[in-house]
Every structure is written in C-alpha cells, then in structure tokens.
Design a protein around this motif. Sequence first.
Motif, PDB file in Angstrom:
ATOM      1  N   MET A 224       0.832  -1.196   0.000  1.00 15.47           N
ATOM      2  CA  MET A 224       0.000   0.000   0.000  1.00 15.47           C
ATOM      3  C   MET A 224       0.869   1.249   0.000  1.00 15.47           C
ATOM      4  O   MET A 224       0.605   2.207  -0.725  1.00 15.47           O
ATOM      5  CB  MET A 224      -0.918   0.008   1.219  1.00 15.47           C
ATOM      6  N   LYS A 225       1.931   1.223   0.793  1.00 12.61           N
ATOM      7  CA  LYS A 225       2.838   2.359   0.852  1.00 12.61           C
ATOM      8  C   LYS A 225       3.832   2.253  -0.294  1.00 12.61           C
ATOM      9  O   LYS A 225       4.545   1.257  -0.431  1.00 12.61           O
ATOM     10  CB  LYS A 225       3.569   2.400   2.198  1.00 12.61           C
ATOM     11  N   ALA A 226       3.896   3.307  -1.096  1.00 11.49           N
ATOM     12  CA  ALA A 226       4.715   3.236  -2.299  1.00 11.49           C
ATOM     13  C   ALA A 226       6.199   3.188  -1.986  1.00 11.49           C
ATOM     14  O   ALA A 226       6.947   2.420  -2.598  1.00 11.49           O
ATOM     15  CB  ALA A 226       4.415   4.441  -3.202  1.00 11.49           C
ATOM     16  N   GLY A 227       6.655   4.010  -1.029  1.00 17.75           N
ATOM     17  CA  GLY A 227       8.082   4.056  -0.721  1.00 17.75           C
ATOM     18  C   GLY A 227       8.932   4.336  -1.948  1.00 17.75           C
ATOM     19  O   GLY A 227       9.998   3.748  -2.136  1.00 17.75           O
ATOM     20  N   LEU A 228       8.463   5.271  -2.779  1.00 27.48           N
ATOM     21  CA  LEU A 228       9.137   5.514  -4.056  1.00 27.48           C
ATOM     22  C   LEU A 228      10.608   5.892  -3.926  1.00 27.48           C
ATOM     23  O   LEU A 228      11.443   5.399  -4.690  1.00 27.48           O
ATOM     24  CB  LEU A 228       8.367   6.588  -4.839  1.00 27.48           C
ATOM     25  N   PRO A 229      10.979   6.785  -3.001  1.00 26.16           N
ATOM     26  CA  PRO A 229      12.405   7.152  -2.920  1.00 26.16           C
ATOM     27  C   PRO A 229      13.324   5.953  -2.697  1.00 26.16           C
ATOM     28  O   PRO A 229      14.461   5.948  -3.159  1.00 26.16           O
ATOM     29  CB  PRO A 229      12.452   8.121  -1.739  1.00 26.16           C
ATOM     30  N   GLN A 230      12.834   4.921  -1.988  1.00 24.31           N
ATOM     31  CA  GLN A 230      13.646   3.736  -1.746  1.00 24.31           C
ATOM     32  C   GLN A 230      13.489   2.705  -2.861  1.00 24.31           C
ATOM     33  O   GLN A 230      14.452   2.040  -3.267  1.00 24.31           O
ATOM     34  CB  GLN A 230      13.254   3.081  -0.406  1.00 24.31           C
ATOM     35  N   ARG A 231      12.264   2.565  -3.380  1.00 24.16           N
ATOM     36  CA  ARG A 231      11.986   1.490  -4.338  1.00 24.16           C
ATOM     37  C   ARG A 231      12.431   1.828  -5.754  1.00 24.16           C
ATOM     38  O   ARG A 231      12.842   0.938  -6.519  1.00 24.16           O
ATOM     39  CB  ARG A 231      10.492   1.162  -4.296  1.00 24.16           C
ATOM     40  N   GLU A 232      12.361   3.096  -6.132  1.00 21.75           N
ATOM     41  CA  GLU A 232      12.697   3.462  -7.518  1.00 21.75           C
ATOM     42  C   GLU A 232      14.138   3.131  -7.892  1.00 21.75           C
ATOM     43  O   GLU A 232      14.370   2.584  -8.984  1.00 21.75           O
ATOM     44  CB  GLU A 232      12.390   4.947  -7.749  1.00 21.75           C
ATOM     45  N   PRO A 233      15.139   3.401  -7.037  1.00 25.34           N
ATOM     46  CA  PRO A 233      16.503   3.004  -7.407  1.00 25.34           C
ATOM     47  C   PRO A 233      16.644   1.497  -7.625  1.00 25.34           C
ATOM     48  O   PRO A 233      17.432   1.054  -8.476  1.00 25.34           O
ATOM     49  CB  PRO A 233      17.332   3.480  -6.208  1.00 25.34           C
ATOM     50  N   GLN A 234      15.868   0.693  -6.881  1.00 19.92           N
ATOM     51  CA  GLN A 234      15.905  -0.756  -7.076  1.00 19.92           C
ATOM     52  C   GLN A 234      15.354  -1.125  -8.446  1.00 19.92           C
ATOM     53  O   GLN A 234      15.865  -2.028  -9.124  1.00 19.92           O
ATOM     54  CB  GLN A 234      15.106  -1.448  -5.971  1.00 19.92           C
ATOM     55  N   THR A 235      14.307  -0.414  -8.860  1.00 16.63           N
ATOM     56  CA  THR A 235      13.734  -0.661 -10.184  1.00 16.63           C
ATOM     57  C   THR A 235      14.735  -0.311 -11.281  1.00 16.63           C
ATOM     58  O   THR A 235      14.871  -1.033 -12.274  1.00 16.63           O
ATOM     59  CB  THR A 235      12.450   0.162 -10.365  1.00 16.63           C
TER      60      THR A 235
END
Length: 943
Positions: A17-28
């Motif tokens: 539910m929580k996007a956590g974009l600042p952490q998840r985007e570099p992983q992508t």
Amino acid sequence: MTDYKATLNLPDTAFPMKAGLPQREPQTLQRWDSIGLYQKLREIGKDRPKFVLHDGPPYANGNIHIGHAVNKILKDMIVRSKTLSGFDAPYIPGWDCHGLPIEHKVEVTHGKNLPADKTRELCRAYAAEQIEGQKAEFIRLGVLGDWANPYRTMDFANEAGEIRALAEMVKNGFVFKGLKPVNWCFDCGSALAEAEVEYQDKKSSTIDVAFPVADADKLAAAFGLPSLGKPAAIVIWTTTPWTIPANQALNVHPEFTYALVDTGERLLVLAEELVESCLKRWNLEGSVLATAEGSALELINFRHPFYDRLSPIYLADYVELGAGTGVVHNSPAYGVDDFVIYKSYGLTNDDIISPVQSNGVFSPSLEFFGGQFIFKANQPIIDKLTEVGALLHTETITHSYMHCWRHKTPLIYRATAQWFVGMDKQPTSGDTLRNRAMKAIEETKFVPAWGQARLHSMIANRPDWCISRQRNWGVPIPFFLNKESGELHPRTVELMEEVAQRVEQEGIEAWFKMDAAELLGDEAPHYDKISDTLDVWFDSGTTHWHVLRGSHPMGHETGPRADLYLEGSDQHRGWFHSSLLTGCAIDNHAPYRELLTHGFTVDENGRKMSKSLGNVIAPQTVNDTLGADIMRLWVSATDYSSEMAVSNTILQRSADAYRRIRNTARFLLSNLTGFNPATDLLPAEDMLALDRWAVDRALLLQRELEEHYGEYRFWNVYSKVHNFCVQELGGFYLDIIKDRQYTTGANSKARRSCQTALFHISEALVRWVAPILAFTADELWQYLPGERNESVMLNTWYRDLSELPEGFELDRAYWERIMAVKVAVNKEMENLRAAKAIGGNLQAEVTLYAEDALVADLSKLSNELRFVLITSTASVAPFVSAPADAVVTEVAGLKLKVVKSGHAKCARCWHHREDVGVNPEHPEICGRCVDNISGAGEVRHYA
C-alpha cells in the motif's frame, strides 16, 4: 459467535500500500539495467515502424534543474507511449559540450593564461565529468535511453561530422566572410548568437547633439532659401554617446518633412513633427523658417562635432518619429541598420571607422578618448560635446537593452570580420536559405500551433547568421585564406574532408596543432590558417547530420529526418532555429517533421524560480522525498503549452492523486487473488452485464487515451485515468462488486466474471500509466497474475478489451442512467448518516418511485438492484404512488424513500435480511450466505 471470515474471498496482495518511491525506484532502475531493458526494446522493435525523437542536447555544465526534468520526462513519456503504440522508438540522449561557459569555468578554476591546448584538454575533461553527473540525475527520473552510448558533440566523430556539415554548406554556397556588426560581449571576447542575447533594463545617458553644416549653400537650396544668413546645424538624438567618435553619416527618412528652425543664434534642422517637443526639451524658443522633404537633404554634408570629418546625409527608411529628433546619427561599425545604409551608398569595409577593441576599450590612437572603456567614456564624450558647443541636452533614462545571457553584462553591436551563413545569399543552386526555411516552417507541424508564427517571424526578420567565434574550446572553422586576396582556398571542401578525417581520429586538437604545410605543401606560405571556432549553436544545430546520419544512425525509412524535436519555448530562437537553417542549407528541408514546445517552470504565484526568492524546486530533492513518479505525474497533469507552475504544495497534490491511482491498482490486484487467467478467464459472452460494461468502459477510455498520447496531451491522459479510478471504478463499479467478490463461491461464475473484468482492466490500466508512472507501472506489472515478460514496456496497448455488442440490452446508456440513480440514492444516504438515522448503507431499505421508463430500467436488475445501490433491500414503485415524504431527486421522474431496516444483520455479508437465522445450523447468517457456503451458491445475472 461463529467466525465466517474463512468462508469469504477476502482481498489479498503483496503489492504494498505504501509506495516508498524514494527507496523502491533506485531498485527498479537496477532491475532495468540488469535485464537490459533498453536493449530488449531495440530487439523487439527491429521490425516495427520507427519513431525518432531527436534529443536536443542540454549543456554539460552543472546539476540538472526542474526545467531539465520537465524536458526529459516529456520526452520519456512520448518515447514510452510510442513504444506501447507499436513503434520502435529509440532514445539517444545527447550533450552539448563546447562553448564559452565550459571554457570560462576552466579559466576561473585554472587561470586565464593557460596555453590553448591545455585549455582544450581541461575543457574536455570538465565536460566529461559534468555529463556523468547529469546522466545519473536523468536516469534517476526513470528516463529510458541508450545511456551507455549517448552522443556528445565533443566526441571525435561528431566534431568531424560537424566539419563535414559545414563543408556541405560551403559547397552549397551559403558561407561567406564579411565585416558586419554582430552582437559582441566584452566578457566573452566574442560574437554572440541571437539566442545568447537577453534584454534587461539599463540606465543610459541620452544626448541631443548638433552637427554644424558644411554645405551651407546646398542646405539653403534644399529648403528653398537664397542663403542661410546664420550658422546652421542638424540635430541627432542617441542613447549611446560612446558611438559619437565613430559617427560617419546622418540618416533622415526620405518621406518625412524636416523643418529649418530659427532659434536665434543658429538654425537647427529636425523633423517638423518634433519641433515643439524638441524646443521644449532644449529650453529654446524658435520659429520654422522653411520645410523640406527628407529626400531633398540627401548627401548634404555636415561636420563631426569634434573631429575633422564630414558626415553626409543618407536616406534611411528605418528612421522613426518617436523619441528624438527624426535624425539618426550613423556609426556603421556599431549598428546593423547603420551598416546596411552606409554600405548601400557604395562605401567599403575599409572606409568604416571601428575604434572599439574586443575588450570594450577605445583603441589608444583614438583622439581624446583612447584607452577608455566605452561606457565609462560616455561622460567624457558628453563633456567634449559641451566644450565644443554641440550638446543641446542630456538626461538619464532607463530602457530595455541587450545583455549577454551568461555574464548579464551589456552588449554592443560591433563590426568585425566574421564568417556568416547568408540568409539571402544566392546559393550554388535552388532558393535562398530564408525562402527555404520559410517553406520548411509551413511544412512542419507545431505543438502548440502558435509556435509556427513565432518561428516564422524570427526567420523572416533575422540577419545573416554569424557562425564564427574567437574561442579555444570549439570546433574549428578549418579554412585557409589567401594572404593577398583573402579568398578561400579553391580546394576548401576537399581540404575540409581531410581535416575531418584527422579530427575523427584525434579530435579538434588535430586542427589546432596542424601545420598548414601538412595539407597545402608548397602553397602553405601563401595562405593563412584561421583559428576561429564555430558558434556552439552550429554544434547542436547540425546534430541531424553528425548524429542522425553519423554517430547514431537511426535507420529511419525516410532518412535522417526526425519525427519530433521537443524543447523549451526559448529554442525557437535556439536549437529549433539553428537546426532549421542547417537542415535547409544541407538537405533543403527541416530536419524535423514536428516541433513540440514546452513552457518554463514558475512557482504557484507565477514567479520565476530563484534562489533569492527561496522558491526553487530541485528535482533531486523531489526524488529523495516524494519520488520521481510524483514529479512525472505533475508533469503529465500540467498543460506544458504555457508556464508550468510547481511548488511543494502542488507536488503534494500530485502525491495525493498518485495515492488514489495506486490504491485503485492495489484494490484490483488484491481481488485477483486465486485467479489464473489461463484457466479462470471467462469469455465476454459468459460475463455478467455489469462486468461487461466495465470492460467496455475501459475500452472506450483506452481509445481516448491512445488519441491523447498521440497528440502529446498528457494532461488529458492524467485527468481521464484519475477520473476513471475515482468515478467509474471507485465511485461505482468497485463499490458494487465487493459483495459479489467477497461472498460468492470462490470459483463461482459470479466471482470469476468479476475477476475477469478486473484482470482486463488491470492489464489495460498498467499500460495506460506506464509512460507516466514509469516505476509504479513496472512494479504493478510484477504482481499481475498470469505468465508475463519482464517489463510492461516490452508490450503494446492491451487488445483484449471487449466491446458491448450492438443491441445489448444493458448498454452504455443504460448504465449511465443507473449511475445517476445510484448518485441520488447515495446523496440521501449521506444525509441520513449525518442525521444519525442510519449507520451504514446496508442498514437501509430503499424504495424508488419512478416514471414508467425508469421503472422498466430498474426492474431489469430484478432483486440485484440492491447490490447496485448497496442497500439491504431495494424496491421499485410507480412515481404516482410516492408518499408525501418521499425525497425529490435530481434525476427526472424519480423520488425515493429510505428507511432503517428492522431486520437482523447477517454476520457474514452484513446485509439486514429477513431470513437471517432461518437456517438453524447457521443462526447468524442469511439464506444467501448459507447457500454460498454449503449449497449450490447464488446465481447472479447482472451485478
């Protein structure tokens, strides 16, 4: 109390539910790199039609700002949407690497007196370092491109290609050497392109100066007088006192009427229309003795106020009757119009007086003012004019004046020997460059459309293009000039190819260290090897040549002509402009088919971004706090055709919208638990009516979205996807299906029909948002059920959405009417909840009193109407039978009455039903739930 939770098909998904974009985007980003996503796209696209968006190179200096982010995100959204539309859409990012800002940075860091070759070495290293920093920041935005193999204008192949482009223009007869006034910056020590000029307010001293007559008899005759009888002078007005030492003529308009005014001590010549205002300004009284047309004054000589030099009158149509006297003083070295008029009277370049040196200081030999900086010399010049009795008036004004866009310092026009691309010069064949460019503009599509008129007017009025600069860090103009005649070597084009071959191996350094004898042999003593470099706009303006058909050939079936150039609105006078001129000079057409222009970023109050105002939004900060997808969503939601407002508040609104879209996607995924599309997907004809409508609605929306993407109207994509999530899905469809999804049998047709619709919508939605929410879409893609490839971008738009068949009973219009009824019921429910008459919707029993046509519509749903309205019971009655306390709704021909149910609440489905507890084995639940748990299961037909 029995726990029936295990009997329900409760939603479940690992999609967070929580996007956590600042952490998840570099992983992508790491995953995209590990799977070679860009290379895979090229592999699957090799047989597709091409779409080429050619990257306008940002300058390799400093961190990227929010304007850079807007530009790159827009490009990425287009490339991604074209890929999804079935094109092979490569994206080769590029950088502009030569030019003064980098050279200036090196000078500031290492000193100004470095050897030229060392300067170039340091500039090349600095540009490479800056590119790596900017590259990482662009990649962080989610921009897909060939980042491992970008183009750089300083790459040897591109430097050589640029020389070859210049050779093509020389061969076609567009390049010439000339002495002309060009925009000159003292700090740059070089000519500037039009795109490098900006206008700011400047304080200047205005002066009214009297030039005494030298041909008194001719002046008297022009005014029809036998003689003058007293001293006479003509009066000019200017805002540039420093140009008076270079005065060589006086200009009047041939059709204006000029007056000979007696002021007592002397006669003054000025425009008749301005006599009254001038005399008032000069604190003089006078009367008009005679008048004459400007044409009658032609070639009458006057004397320079303090030099032993004549200033003849030349006729000029550019003279105006605004501020001033109607007479313009002509310094051909320091004014474009002055120069043109002066040359039109047969004067040569050798006749032109040009005392200002490249650093803005008068040459030492200039009498009275030698060695003085021109702007500081204004007051000494005024003092001299006063001393000789030539000054009638002076005052200080503030006016708009041209400045260097880098140094923010005032510029001047300065006549220097430069290399030009001629706008009206007759080429070796075909039309002039101006006419070619005007035709090309008509053939180009502009987004927004007003860009066409803007570029058209710029081309129509622009002077010849000065392409030479006097710098170290730039691509050389590899010309040899005959020492006696000043003419180019007769084998210039051939020699340029030889130079290009060397530059291709060693870079621009090859030219600067080359001895002329290496190419010219015995001819070398008769030729000068010039050291000028090319305008940096020529670097980027020829990338259609040295990139699209050079270092990065795109393989377009129609040649190296890009489908689209996309840049900020300032590039009508920059990259769009220079690319148009070079393309037309080389290929006789623009290097692009379409131009897209975006506006500048401003804060929410319309102010420019400024550190001093504290309103700068740094993309790096947004990435680290909200995530790049939030910035991408903001870009998509904003009409880029004008200024683009951004602030923390605006970005927070984008974050709120993002959460709605993400939560909708999460709801879809969570309700696809246990669904295997290979075995559970129902054909359209077996699906429930509401589910078929939902898929049909998605299909209609997708058609609109494809059109909007094709027209680059991303704000329409954003608003329609967001509204679909909020209204048709969140406010209607998803709300209705919860009961069916949760309470019917896990493998029932009722549930599988619903899941089939959710699956189709999810497959479409993830693609709709992929060009915008690049990271989130790829994350969502990993959680969708069924076998699938590694990235949503390796696919095209979803083509398995089914359309409602012709004549389908519960058609689109039908569900529109049902939605209107549901809105009316919801409104009354909200009123009752606010009054605490009911708790939730399922406590309600509703009776709808409707006209016959609406009764027929509502009755088609039979007992499933209650599931659509999300009430425990729903009944329909004739409109005329409505009781007095029935609520009048906004739906024509509909009243309704809602009452709180008196029945027990089912512990499993929470509906209040009269049959709760009828079955002694399940005393807490309703008959429908008993059937769904232990019987054949309920049958749904519509909803």
